[in-house]
Design a protein around this motif. Structure first.
Motif, mmCIF file in Angstrom:
data_model
loop_
_atom_site.group_PDB
_atom_site.id
_atom_site.type_symbol
_atom_site.label_atom_id
_atom_site.label_comp_id
_atom_site.label_asym_id
_atom_site.label_seq_id
_atom_site.Cartn_x
_atom_site.Cartn_y
_atom_site.Cartn_z
ATOM 1 N N ASP A 193 0.832 -1.211 0.000
ATOM 2 C CA ASP A 193 0.000 0.000 0.000
ATOM 3 C C ASP A 193 0.864 1.258 0.000
ATOM 4 N N GLU A 194 1.951 1.243 0.787
ATOM 5 C CA GLU A 194 2.850 2.402 0.813
ATOM 6 C C GLU A 194 3.534 2.578 -0.540
ATOM 7 N N ARG A 246 1.092 4.110 -2.836
ATOM 8 C CA ARG A 246 0.883 5.524 -2.503
ATOM 9 C C ARG A 246 1.984 6.375 -3.121
ATOM 10 N N GLN A 247 3.233 5.907 -2.983
ATOM 11 C CA GLN A 247 4.340 6.644 -3.577
ATOM 12 C C GLN A 247 4.251 6.649 -5.102
ATOM 13 N N ARG A 276 1.441 6.591 -6.913
ATOM 14 C CA ARG A 276 0.410 7.555 -7.312
ATOM 15 C C ARG A 276 0.910 8.990 -7.150
#
Length: 911
Positions: free
Chosen positions: A365-366, A369-370, A372
């Motif tokens: 998920d992290e 996020r990076q 995106r």
């Protein structure tokens, strides 16, 4: 005498005569020394620490000096070259004489044992560790020629004046003694060609899978979509073929440009005229990576990444991908499609992964996020949700299709089996019936081959298949160890030989410290496993035994029926998925105590060794410096105590299971629900036990409702200390008598004499009594006690609920029968549907005798089509073909034989 192909290649490459080798600068023409070094630097991932780059830099320098016409200048450079060459040989283990003509963008992966005595090495060649080119004694007369794009696996040897054609692939440990044609794939000792693109076409041309049948003219296309480039760090050829097929099925014209293996970033970093990708300037580019490839070894051990360092860690792993995206947007004019990261393999943390603050899902998920954040604001960049795509495929495979309408069957067979497997794993995990220890064989289990016969350099580990499959298996095992499942060794081997591999082999993932104990000898394995379990204070039911030898598995089942001994797949490619699918290794919740468990087992081994230096047990226990803590159930210790209540089986007096709501009711009723924590000089603090004691009744009796301890702490008098504390606490609350109870179960043998050993009197029905006005258990002097008897409210009890389900009767899984719904079956065919599947896959004409078809008869039967055919057979026929069987298939008859063998093996296993 060298072959015609060898001599043609020598003329085409303008190679000097053998007696003139080294007399000129044979660096690639048109580039200066600094331009070559810069290109080699980029080829090696822009890392100054790549030892392959050092070897090439010295080689380029050795050739460059030959342009110096004056000996007064060339002589010191020659001396410097020979010093540097010897330094590279000694420090990097790479021998690359300057007399070898080396092309551009050559990548030397890893280091050690690499001897490159070739006459020429072409452009874009990949070379791995322990590769040997040429025969040492006759370098100047028997030197191979390696053409462009060749990929050489680790440990491979190309001996003599052999020509290796363009884009050929040489498997790990293969020995090449004769020419290889273009695009060939070879492995074995001596090597045999498995795929060959130069086969003779039949008189009537046969269409390849990507071409329409010759009998039918191609349908006109609706739209021309131009060129799409596929960028990733792995093999894009298979995906490219699937793009072509899907486009053709929708009558869309599309050229597909797959990036060469592992060269996406290099293609983007090169000058436009040197990059096939930049020169093509595709109208669309897809950049896709798997989470497994981005996270590397941390995919299997996400808990090794601390919460505080998670963001920086992920940023570091994402750097190459984000750099590729930025460069692609800067240098390519077409649209850019970027796929989010998704795992294509399940986490080693099992079902507990989603609940972990530092689990695999959090890392991914992290990373997304990076991802995106990096593309936000970029023009013409579109994000594809890989998880959604993966879910779509899963939904399609899970649908029962027509069987829903015929019989309201809710799921497909494959999904039903998968659901049952995961559900059983959850049930085992919730009851504490999963494995705590994996005992492993070594030969043909952790690596391919027998180290005592093949030697450390001869085993198969890392590099090409099957070595890479064994390495992945080790990585997955290490992931299980990081979540608290201990690893041990039971192997029939010479210990010093086996330990040399574990300590020094460059491809070993599991090292000596990863195993909590080992038995490497020639004794009976069942006796060795029993000894291991005794050392670690574990019951047989907590042990999972993995051994490739069916005889050893059968002996283990007979000698120790409680040990879990699953059947091990013969194909190394299946080892990792098989291990992850075992219900005995599933996990529902994960605590810090779980992750400390392996270190506790290590500490136990250390403690056992330390015990030998003391005169008696009391001196030894006093030296441990043990500290005990007794605290009521609460928010800080609640999850661990609930886990102990749900999972502890061996030292558990009554095996009563309580979830959070039940604990809340006990607290409201005045019960003491107390956690027992322990630490010593070797082990950090951990909650290791639970006692539940009722308040005194009208007659002054308190009842020990639950008494349990982790088996890892037995043998240190903790049970005596706990009973002494319980007795003091009962007296403090006004009790005059303490009642204990033992409920016998198949697994709680260690606890059955608990009350007999501590002065309790039996009163029948498994119950015991202790007069608190007389002699009571005394706190052993080896403990320092820290206790808290603070009262707690029911509101302090955490809300997590761990339900205890009733035992289920599980029917054995039946293997799927051969399926042929999509393909008609011939009545006289021994493998129904296979002939028609084969005919349709290659678009063979109806009058062709399929039984006699071989690789040479089918124009489109190359290495890519071969693997796709095997995948189609496995999917449609419901069988699993081993990697070895795949390599033996040279025609339809071989394919039918391989399918029949796979069915027979499956039937024997299920029987």
């Amino acid at each position: 005498m060298s072959s015609d192909a060898y001599q043609d290649a020598a003329r085409r490459l303008d190679l000097p005569a053998v007696d003139r080798l080294g007399a000129r600068n044979d660096n690639p023409p048109g580039l200066s020394l600094w331009q070559l070094l810069r290109e080699d630097y980029r080829t090696h991932g822009s890392s100054i620490w790549e030892q392959g780059f050092w070897a090439l830099a010295v080689h380029r320098f050795g050739n460059w000096r030959m342009d110096l016409k004056w000996k007064i200048f060339r002589a010191p450079m020659t001396l410097l070259y020979f010093v540097l060459q010897k330094w590279v040989e000694w420090t990097c283990g790479i021998t690359l004489p300057y007399i070898v003509m080396v092309g551009r963008r050559v990548r030397i992966w890893h280091h050690g044992g690499i001897i490159l005595g070739a006459r020429a090495i072409g452009n874009d060649v990949h070379i791995r560790q322990n590769v040997t080119l040429g025969v040492a004694q006759t370098w100047r007369t028997e030197m191979p020629i390696i053409d462009d794009g060749v990929d050489i696996g680790c440990g491979a040897c190309v001996l003599g004046d052999v020509y290796v054609g363009k884009r050929a692939k040489i498997g790990a440990n293969a020995v090449i003694l004769s020419d290889l044609p273009d695009d060939a794939t070879a492995y074995g000792n001596p090597a045999r060609v498995i795929f060959d693109s130069t086969g003779v076409s039949p008189a009537a041309p046969v269409a390849s899978p990507s071409e329409p049948s010759a009998a039918e003219p191609p349908a006109p296309t609706r739209h021309d979509l131009g060129t799409i480039a596929l960028l990733g760090s792995v093999n894009m050829d298979y995906l490219a073929q699937q793009f072509r097929e899907v486009a053709a099925s929708h009558r869309l014209a599309l050229d597909v440009l797959p990036c060469p293996y592992g060269q996406a970033l290099q293609q983007l970093l090169r000058d436009r005229e040197d990059s096939e990708l930049l020169s093509a300037d595709p109208r669309a580019t897809l950049i896709i990576e798997r989470a497994e490839d981005v996270l590397g070894e941390w995919f299997d051990k996400p808990t090794s990444v601390g919460k505080s360092e998670r963001d920086d860690f992920v940023a570091g792993r994402m750097t190459p991908l984000l750099q590729s995206i930025r460069l692609a947007r800067q240098k390519l004019s077409g649209e850019l499609y970027v796929a989010t990261l998704a795992p294509f393999r399940r986490s080693a943390l099992g079902q507990a992964d989603g609940q972990q603050a530092n689990g695999l899902r959090v890392l991914i998920d992290e990373a997304n996020r990076q991802l995106r954040a990096a593309i936000e604001g970029m023009e013409s960049v579109h994000l594809l949700d890989a998880n959604e795509l993966l879910a779509d495929v899963g939904r399609t495979m899970a649908s029962p299709g027509k069987y829903w309408y015929l019989g309201r069957v809710p799921f497909s067979e494959s999904f039903g089996h998968h659901l049952a497997t995961r559900c059983l794993g959850a049930m085992l995990a919730s009851r504490g019936l999963t494995a705590r220890l994996i005992v492993l064989d070594l030969d043909n289990t952790l690596w391919g081959g027998v180290v005592g016969e093949d030697g450390a350099s001869g085993i198969l580990l890392g590099g090409e298949f099957p070595g890479n499959a064994f390495k992945q298996f080790q990585q997955t095992l290490k992931g299980f160890a990081s979540r608290g499942i201990a690893l041990a060794i039971a192997s029939k081997n010479d210990e010093d030989v086996a330990l040399d591999v574990i300590r020094d082999h460059p491809e070993m993932v599991l090292r000596e410290d990863d195993f909590v104990a080992r038995r490497i000898n020639w004794e009976d394995k069942a006796a060795n496993v029993a000894s291991l379990l005794d050392e670690l204070r574990l019951g047989a039911a907590s042990c999972l035994f993995i051994d490739d030898n069916p005889v050893e598995r059968a002996k283990m089942r007979a000698a120790m029926p409680e040990v879990c001994v699953p059947e091990v797949p013969r194909d190394p490619a299946l080892l990792t998925s098989w291990l992850l699918d075992l219900p005995q290794l599933d996990c529902l919740t994960l605590t810090e105590s779980d992750m400390l468990r392996v270190s506790q087992y290590h500490a136990q081994s250390t403690i056992k060794a330390a015990q030998q230096s003391f005169a008696n047990v009391d001196e030894f226990l006093a030296d441990l410096g043990m500290v005990l803590r007794f605290e009521p159930f609460g928010t800080e210790n609640g999850q661990r105590m609930l886990q102990l209540l749900a999972k502890t089986n061996q030292f558990n007096a009554t095996t009563r299971r309580y979830d959070a709501s039940a604990v809340r009711e006990l607290v409201e009723g005045g019960y003491d629900v107390i956690g027992v924590g322990v630490e010593d000089r070797y082990s950090p603090f951990e909650w290791m036990g639970v006692v539940v004691v009722s308040p005194p009744d009208a007659a002054g009796c308190s009842r020990i409702d639950t008494f349990l301890l982790s088996c890892r702490i037995l043998g240190r008098h903790v049970e005596t200390a706990a009973l002494a504390w319980v007795a003091d606490r009962a007296v403090e609350r006004g009790a005059k008598r303490l009642i204990g109870e033992i409920v016998d179960t198949p697994r709680n043998t260690p606890v059955r004499d608990l009350y007999d050993r501590h002065g309790f009197e039996p009163i029948g029905d498994g119950r015991y009594t202790l007069d608190l006005t007389g002699e009571v258990p005394i706190m052993p002097a080896c403990f320092t006690v820290k206790a808290s008897t603070r009262s707690i409210d029911a509101a302090d009890v955490p809300n997590e609920v761990y339900e205890h389900a009733a035992a289920a009767s599980i029917a054995p899984r039946s293997e799927p029968a051969l399926r042929n719904e999509a393909y008609g079956a011939d009545d006289d065919e021994d493998v129904p549907g296979l002939r028609e599947l084969f005919r349709r896959f290659f678009n063979l004409p109806p009058d062709m005798d399929v039984e006699a078809v071989t690789v040479a008869d089918v124009k489109g039967w190359d290495s890519l089509a071969h693997l796709r055919l095997m995948m189609e057979v496995e999917l449609k026929m419901g069988v699993q073909l081993s990697g070895d069987a795949l390599g033996r298939v040279r025609g339809y008859a071989d394919l039918r034989r391989a399918v029949l063998e796979a069915v027979a093996v499956r039937g024997a296993s299920s029987g």
